[in-house]
Design a protein around this motif. Structure first.
Motif, PDB file in Angstrom:
ATOM      1  N   VAL A  50     -11.591   5.815 -12.550  1.00 52.59           N
ATOM      2  CA  VAL A  50     -10.832   6.461 -11.331  1.00 52.59           C
ATOM      3  C   VAL A  50     -11.944   7.094 -10.609  1.00 52.59           C
ATOM      4  N   ASP A  51     -12.392   6.655  -9.385  1.00 47.48           N
ATOM      5  CA  ASP A  51     -13.408   7.540  -8.782  1.00 47.48           C
ATOM      6  C   ASP A  51     -12.778   8.171  -7.500  1.00 47.48           C
ATOM      7  N   CYS A  52     -11.641   8.301  -7.516  1.00 55.88           N
ATOM      8  CA  CYS A  52     -10.924   9.018  -6.231  1.00 55.88           C
ATOM      9  C   CYS A  52      -9.505   9.490  -6.645  1.00 55.88           C
ATOM     10  N   PRO A  53      -8.854  10.247  -5.603  1.00 53.42           N
ATOM     11  CA  PRO A  53      -7.323  10.391  -6.226  1.00 53.42           C
ATOM     12  C   PRO A  53      -6.577   9.174  -6.730  1.00 53.42           C
TER      13      PRO A  53
ATOM     14  N   TYR B 169       0.883  -1.099   0.087  1.00 51.96           N
ATOM     15  CA  TYR B 169      -0.081   0.004   0.120  1.00 51.96           C
ATOM     16  C   TYR B 169       0.794   1.221  -0.029  1.00 51.96           C
ATOM     17  N   LEU B 170       0.652   2.107  -0.660  1.00 52.71           N
ATOM     18  CA  LEU B 170       1.477   3.417  -0.844  1.00 52.71           C
ATOM     19  C   LEU B 170       0.524   4.722  -0.687  1.00 52.71           C
ATOM     20  N   TRP B 171       0.659   5.622   0.061  1.00 43.40           N
ATOM     21  CA  TRP B 171       0.013   6.750   0.428  1.00 43.40           C
ATOM     22  C   TRP B 171       0.850   7.983  -0.108  1.00 43.40           C
ATOM     23  N   THR B 172      -0.032   9.037  -0.623  1.00 41.55           N
ATOM     24  CA  THR B 172       0.623  10.328  -1.011  1.00 41.55           C
ATOM     25  C   THR B 172       1.945   9.919  -1.970  1.00 41.55           C
ATOM     26  N   THR B 173       1.506   9.244  -2.819  1.00 37.27           N
ATOM     27  CA  THR B 173       2.612   9.076  -4.045  1.00 37.27           C
ATOM     28  C   THR B 173       2.894  10.411  -4.915  1.00 37.27           C
ATOM     29  N   VAL B 174       4.169  10.495  -5.210  1.00 39.48           N
ATOM     30  CA  VAL B 174       4.413  11.852  -6.057  1.00 39.48           C
ATOM     31  C   VAL B 174       4.991  11.415  -7.542  1.00 39.48           C
TER      32      VAL B 174
ATOM     33  N   LEU C 222     -12.031   6.369   1.189  1.00 42.91           N
ATOM     34  CA  LEU C 222     -12.478   5.359   0.243  1.00 42.91           C
ATOM     35  C   LEU C 222     -13.528   4.642   0.915  1.00 42.91           C
ATOM     36  N   ASP C 223     -14.876   4.068   0.260  1.00 42.54           N
ATOM     37  CA  ASP C 223     -15.887   3.322   0.695  1.00 42.54           C
ATOM     38  C   ASP C 223     -15.589   1.849   0.391  1.00 42.54           C
TER      39      ASP C 223
ATOM     40  N   PHE D   5      -6.264   5.258  -5.630  1.00 41.56           N
ATOM     41  CA  PHE D   5      -6.771   4.363  -6.328  1.00 41.56           C
ATOM     42  C   PHE D   5      -5.959   3.033  -6.673  1.00 41.56           C
ATOM     43  N   MET D   6      -4.724   3.601  -6.953  1.00 45.84           N
ATOM     44  CA  MET D   6      -3.501   2.556  -6.907  1.00 45.84           C
ATOM     45  C   MET D   6      -3.185   1.858  -5.735  1.00 45.84           C
ATOM     46  N   ALA D   7      -3.446   2.484  -4.498  1.00 44.37           N
ATOM     47  CA  ALA D   7      -3.357   1.745  -3.279  1.00 44.37           C
ATOM     48  C   ALA D   7      -4.438   0.684  -2.975  1.00 44.37           C
ATOM     49  N   TRP D   8      -5.689   1.104  -3.583  1.00 43.52           N
ATOM     50  CA  TRP D   8      -6.801   0.159  -3.512  1.00 43.52           C
ATOM     51  C   TRP D   8      -6.471  -1.071  -4.344  1.00 43.52           C
ATOM     52  N   LEU D   9      -5.970  -0.756  -5.531  1.00 43.84           N
ATOM     53  CA  LEU D   9      -5.720  -2.041  -6.423  1.00 43.84           C
ATOM     54  C   LEU D   9      -4.544  -2.887  -5.874  1.00 43.84           C
ATOM     55  N   MET D  10      -3.558  -2.219  -5.184  1.00 43.87           N
ATOM     56  CA  MET D  10      -2.434  -2.864  -4.251  1.00 43.87           C
ATOM     57  C   MET D  10      -3.037  -3.717  -3.344  1.00 43.87           C
ATOM     58  N   SER D  11      -3.892  -3.150  -2.563  1.00 47.42           N
ATOM     59  CA  SER D  11      -4.299  -3.854  -1.480  1.00 47.42           C
ATOM     60  C   SER D  11      -5.219  -5.028  -1.607  1.00 47.42           C
ATOM     61  N   GLU D  12      -5.727  -5.034  -2.966  1.00 47.90           N
ATOM     62  CA  GLU D  12      -6.580  -6.011  -3.710  1.00 47.90           C
ATOM     63  C   GLU D  12      -5.862  -7.033  -4.286  1.00 47.90           C
ATOM     64  N   LYS D  13      -4.673  -6.923  -4.336  1.00 45.63           N
ATOM     65  CA  LYS D  13      -3.366  -7.676  -5.125  1.00 45.63           C
ATOM     66  C   LYS D  13      -3.793  -7.582  -6.637  1.00 45.63           C
TER      67      LYS D  13
END
Length: 85
Positions: free
Chosen positions: A36-39, A13-18, A83-84, A43-51
């Motif tokens: 993409v329905d969020c920053p 999971y990554l947060w505040t990527t630059v 995120l919901d 979005f990328m962090a959610w995809l990472m957490s879902e593998k």
């Protein structure tokens, strides 16, 4: 976080990527997950957490953000969005 090699870590999971480096396969995964329905970092962090997306972090960082994360920007930031799940 798994060490891949010195200075490179596989992230769950990554947060505040630059900055990003994308391979074509990763770009196809992102496109397949539209819209993409969020920053984008959320979005990328959610995809990472879902593998569904594999990401790596470089330590120490290679890119330094010009200003503070919430300074003089019209881009919504992760802290302003929930995120919901």
């Amino acid at each position: 976080v798994r060490d891949v090699t010195k200075g490179l870590k596989e992230a769950r999971y990554l947060w505040t990527t630059v900055a990003y480096v994308l391979w074509p396969r990763g770009a196809r995964k992102l496109l397949a997950s539209l819209p993409v329905d969020c920053p984008v970092d959320n979005f990328m962090a959610w995809l990472m957490s879902e593998k569904k997306l594999c990401a790596f972090a470089v330590v120490p960082e290679l890119v330094d953000q010009e200003g503070e994360w919430d300074f003089k920007s019209d881009v919504p930031h992760s802290d302003d969005f929930v995120l919901d799940l």
